[in-house]
Structures are given as structure tokens and as C-alpha cells.
Design an enzyme around this catalytic site. Structure first.
Site, PDB file in Angstrom:
ATOM      1  N   ASP A   1       0.793  -0.683   1.352  1.00 35.63           N
ATOM      2  CA  ASP A   1      -0.592  -0.999   1.707  1.00 35.63           C
ATOM      3  C   ASP A   1      -1.305   0.297   2.090  1.00 35.63           C
ATOM      4  O   ASP A   1      -0.761   1.142   2.796  1.00 35.63           O
ATOM      5  CB  ASP A   1      -0.625  -2.009   2.867  1.00 35.63           C
ATOM      6  CG  ASP A   1      -1.980  -2.660   3.011  1.00 35.63           C
ATOM      7  OD1 ASP A   1      -2.082  -3.878   2.750  1.00 35.63           O
ATOM      8  OD2 ASP A   1      -2.956  -1.960   3.374  1.00 35.63           O
TER       9      ASP A   1
ATOM     10  N   ASN B   1      -2.257 -14.237   3.289  1.00 33.97           N
ATOM     11  CA  ASN B   1      -3.586 -14.625   3.751  1.00 33.97           C
ATOM     12  C   ASN B   1      -4.263 -15.397   2.625  1.00 33.97           C
ATOM     13  O   ASN B   1      -4.273 -14.943   1.477  1.00 33.97           O
ATOM     14  CB  ASN B   1      -4.414 -13.385   4.100  1.00 33.97           C
ATOM     15  CG  ASN B   1      -3.860 -12.647   5.301  1.00 33.97           C
ATOM     16  OD1 ASN B   1      -3.317 -13.256   6.210  1.00 33.97           O
ATOM     17  ND2 ASN B   1      -4.000 -11.335   5.311  1.00 33.97           N
TER      18      ASN B   1
ATOM     19  N   GLY C   1      -8.686 -13.940   6.415  1.00 35.93           N
ATOM     20  CA  GLY C   1      -8.551 -12.496   6.239  1.00 35.93           C
ATOM     21  C   GLY C   1      -8.242 -12.049   4.831  1.00 35.93           C
ATOM     22  O   GLY C   1      -7.997 -10.863   4.603  1.00 35.93           O
ATOM     23  N   GLN C   2      -8.242 -12.984   3.857  1.00 39.31           N
ATOM     24  CA  GLN C   2      -7.981 -12.537   2.486  1.00 39.31           C
ATOM     25  C   GLN C   2      -9.192 -11.763   1.969  1.00 39.31           C
ATOM     26  O   GLN C   2     -10.334 -12.251   2.060  1.00 39.31           O
ATOM     27  CB  GLN C   2      -7.681 -13.731   1.557  1.00 39.31           C
ATOM     28  CG  GLN C   2      -7.224 -13.273   0.169  1.00 39.31           C
ATOM     29  CD  GLN C   2      -6.848 -14.419  -0.760  1.00 39.31           C
ATOM     30  OE1 GLN C   2      -7.000 -15.601  -0.415  1.00 39.31           O
ATOM     31  NE2 GLN C   2      -6.375 -14.087  -1.939  1.00 39.31           N
TER      32      GLN C   2
ATOM     33  N   HIS D   1      -0.975 -12.069  -3.275  1.00 35.23           N
ATOM     34  CA  HIS D   1      -0.118 -10.977  -2.791  1.00 35.23           C
ATOM     35  C   HIS D   1       0.575 -11.379  -1.506  1.00 35.23           C
ATOM     36  O   HIS D   1      -0.004 -12.035  -0.657  1.00 35.23           O
ATOM     37  CB  HIS D   1      -0.914  -9.685  -2.580  1.00 35.23           C
ATOM     38  CG  HIS D   1      -2.109  -9.828  -1.682  1.00 35.23           C
ATOM     39  ND1 HIS D   1      -3.300 -10.348  -2.117  1.00 35.23           N
ATOM     40  CD2 HIS D   1      -2.281  -9.534  -0.377  1.00 35.23           C
ATOM     41  CE1 HIS D   1      -4.171 -10.353  -1.120  1.00 35.23           C
ATOM     42  NE2 HIS D   1      -3.576  -9.875  -0.042  1.00 35.23           N
TER      43      HIS D   1
ATOM     44  N   HIS E   1       2.202  -9.864   1.908  1.00 31.72           N
ATOM     45  CA  HIS E   1       2.381  -8.713   2.793  1.00 31.72           C
ATOM     46  C   HIS E   1       3.802  -8.800   3.348  1.00 31.72           C
ATOM     47  O   HIS E   1       4.198  -9.857   3.874  1.00 31.72           O
ATOM     48  CB  HIS E   1       1.422  -8.794   3.988  1.00 31.72           C
ATOM     49  CG  HIS E   1      -0.034  -8.724   3.673  1.00 31.72           C
ATOM     50  ND1 HIS E   1      -0.782  -7.581   3.853  1.00 31.72           N
ATOM     51  CD2 HIS E   1      -0.899  -9.669   3.221  1.00 31.72           C
ATOM     52  CE1 HIS E   1      -2.046  -7.820   3.529  1.00 31.72           C
ATOM     53  NE2 HIS E   1      -2.148  -9.085   3.141  1.00 31.72           N
TER      54      HIS E   1
HETATM   55  P1  5GP Z   1      -5.711  -9.276   2.227  1.00 33.76           P
HETATM   56  O1  5GP Z   1      -6.694  -8.832   3.282  1.00 33.76           O
HETATM   57  O2  5GP Z   1      -6.427  -9.782   0.981  1.00 33.76           O
HETATM   58  O3  5GP Z   1      -4.653 -10.219   2.708  1.00 33.76           O
HETATM   59  O4  5GP Z   1      -4.888  -7.976   1.826  1.00 33.76           O
HETATM   60  C1  5GP Z   1      -5.393  -6.982   1.004  1.00 33.76           C
HETATM   61  C2  5GP Z   1      -4.683  -5.723   1.386  1.00 33.76           C
HETATM   62  O5  5GP Z   1      -4.889  -4.764   0.365  1.00 33.76           O
HETATM   63  C3  5GP Z   1      -5.174  -5.082   2.695  1.00 33.76           C
HETATM   64  O6  5GP Z   1      -4.097  -5.021   3.628  1.00 33.76           O
HETATM   65  C4  5GP Z   1      -5.675  -3.699   2.267  1.00 33.76           C
HETATM   66  O7  5GP Z   1      -5.363  -2.686   3.210  1.00 33.76           O
HETATM   67  C5  5GP Z   1      -4.957  -3.493   0.953  1.00 33.76           C
HETATM   68  N1  5GP Z   1      -5.678  -2.649   0.020  1.00 33.76           N
HETATM   69  C6  5GP Z   1      -7.007  -2.697  -0.267  1.00 33.76           C
HETATM   70  N2  5GP Z   1      -7.326  -1.789  -1.204  1.00 33.76           N
HETATM   71  C7  5GP Z   1      -6.160  -1.156  -1.519  1.00 33.76           C
HETATM   72  C8  5GP Z   1      -5.853  -0.104  -2.447  1.00 33.76           C
HETATM   73  O8  5GP Z   1      -6.689   0.416  -3.179  1.00 33.76           O
HETATM   74  N3  5GP Z   1      -4.562   0.293  -2.492  1.00 33.76           N
HETATM   75  C9  5GP Z   1      -3.585  -0.256  -1.696  1.00 33.76           C
HETATM   76  N4  5GP Z   1      -2.336   0.219  -1.810  1.00 33.76           N
HETATM   77  N5  5GP Z   1      -3.840  -1.259  -0.831  1.00 33.76           N
HETATM   78  C10 5GP Z   1      -5.120  -1.705  -0.742  1.00 33.76           C
END
Ligand code: 5GP
Ligand code: ZN
Length: 119
Positions: free
Chosen positions: A35, A92, A98-99, A105, A107
Site C-alpha cells: 500500500d 472495505n 472507507g472504500q 482488494h 488489505h
Molecule cells: P480502500 O480505501 O479502497 O479500502 O483502499 C485503497 C488503498 O489503496 C488505500 O489504502 C490507498 O493507500 C491505496 N492506494 C491508493 N492509490 C495507490 C497507488 O497508486 N499505489 C498503491 N500501492 N496503493 C494505493
């Protein structure tokens, strides 16, 4: 069509190598990378190579690939050395939870104390 790459999807772009990522594991059906904004010493994202907006949609459409994501999450926990101390697999789902990226995906978080219930 369900599962096809989406032009405006960040994680489809990472799969296509249009955006770089620090890849930790890859399988025929999944990709795992660190991440960009880690919330724990181990914070790896595991994504299916097919595009579905969230984990439940993935599981409904392609259950074997949902299982692949979970298996890879477990392998990563082992390789990162957090399997024994404990780790969390988080999906999420929905902006209210928080998505922010609407490509399924997991985490994988570990390497520090993890409170329950999560915030
Ligand atoms: P969500 O908030 O949708 O559950 O998780 C998305 C995750 O993607 C977040 O933890 C964020 O830090 C990560 N993320 C967003 N943009 C990028 C990116 O360009 N590269 C990487 N490696 N992670 C990313
Ligand atoms: Zn996508």
C-alpha cells in the site's frame, strides 16, 4: 462485461503496469503489492486481475478467484512474518466504510497491535 479491465480504474492500471507498484507476490489470477500509504508495518493489497467493484461482487461472479485472493493473503502473512503474531484481512466495502478504489482488494495488515472493534 463483468471482469473486464476498466480504463478509469487505478488498480487495473497497476495490473497493466501503467502505474508502478512494489509487487510482493503474483499468481495467475492475483497481484499483491505494498500500500502506498501503509497503516501498519505490513500493509499489502491483494487484488484479483479481473475487475469487480468489491469483494462480494467478485465472490458472486468468480468464487474461485475470491478464494485465490484469500489464499494469497495468507501466504503474504506467512512471508511477512506476521502469521504467528496475528494479522487482519480487511475488505472495505462502500464509501461509507472507507472504500476509495472500486476494484476488489484485500488489505493484509500486521506487525503491530490491532484493536477490536476497528474504527
Ligand atoms: P480502500 O480505501 O479502497 O479500502 O483502499 C485503497 C488503498 O489503496 C488505500 O489504502 C490507498 O493507500 C491505496 N492506494 C491508493 N492509490 C495507490 C497507488 O497508486 N499505489 C498503491 N500501492 N496503493 C494505493
Ligand atoms: Zn479495476
Amino acid at each position: 462485461m463483468a471482469g473486464e479491465p476498466q480504463a478509469d480504474c487505478l488498480f487495473c492500471k497497476i495490473i497493466a503496469k501503467e502505474i508502478p507498484a512494489t509487487v510482493v507476490r503474483e499468481s495467475e489470477t492475483t497481484l499483491a503489492f505494498r500500500d502506498i500509504n501503509p497503516q501498519a508495518p505490513t500493509h499489502v493489497l491483494v487484488i484479483p486481475k479481473v475487475h469487480h467493484p468489491d469483494a462480494a461482487s467478485l465472490a458472486a461472479a468468480e468464487p474461485q478467484i475470491a478464494a485465490d485472493v484469500l489464499r494469497e493473503a495468507g501466504e503474504i502473512a506467512f512471508e511477512e512474518g506476521v502469521a504467528e503474531s496475528g494479522y487482519r484481512i480487511v475488505f472495505n466495502t462502500g464509501s461509507g466504510a472507507g472504500q476509495t478504489v472500486f476494484h476488489a482488494h484485500a488489505h493484509v495488515l500486521g506487525g503491530r497491535g490491532l484493536n477490536w472493534p476497528p474504527g
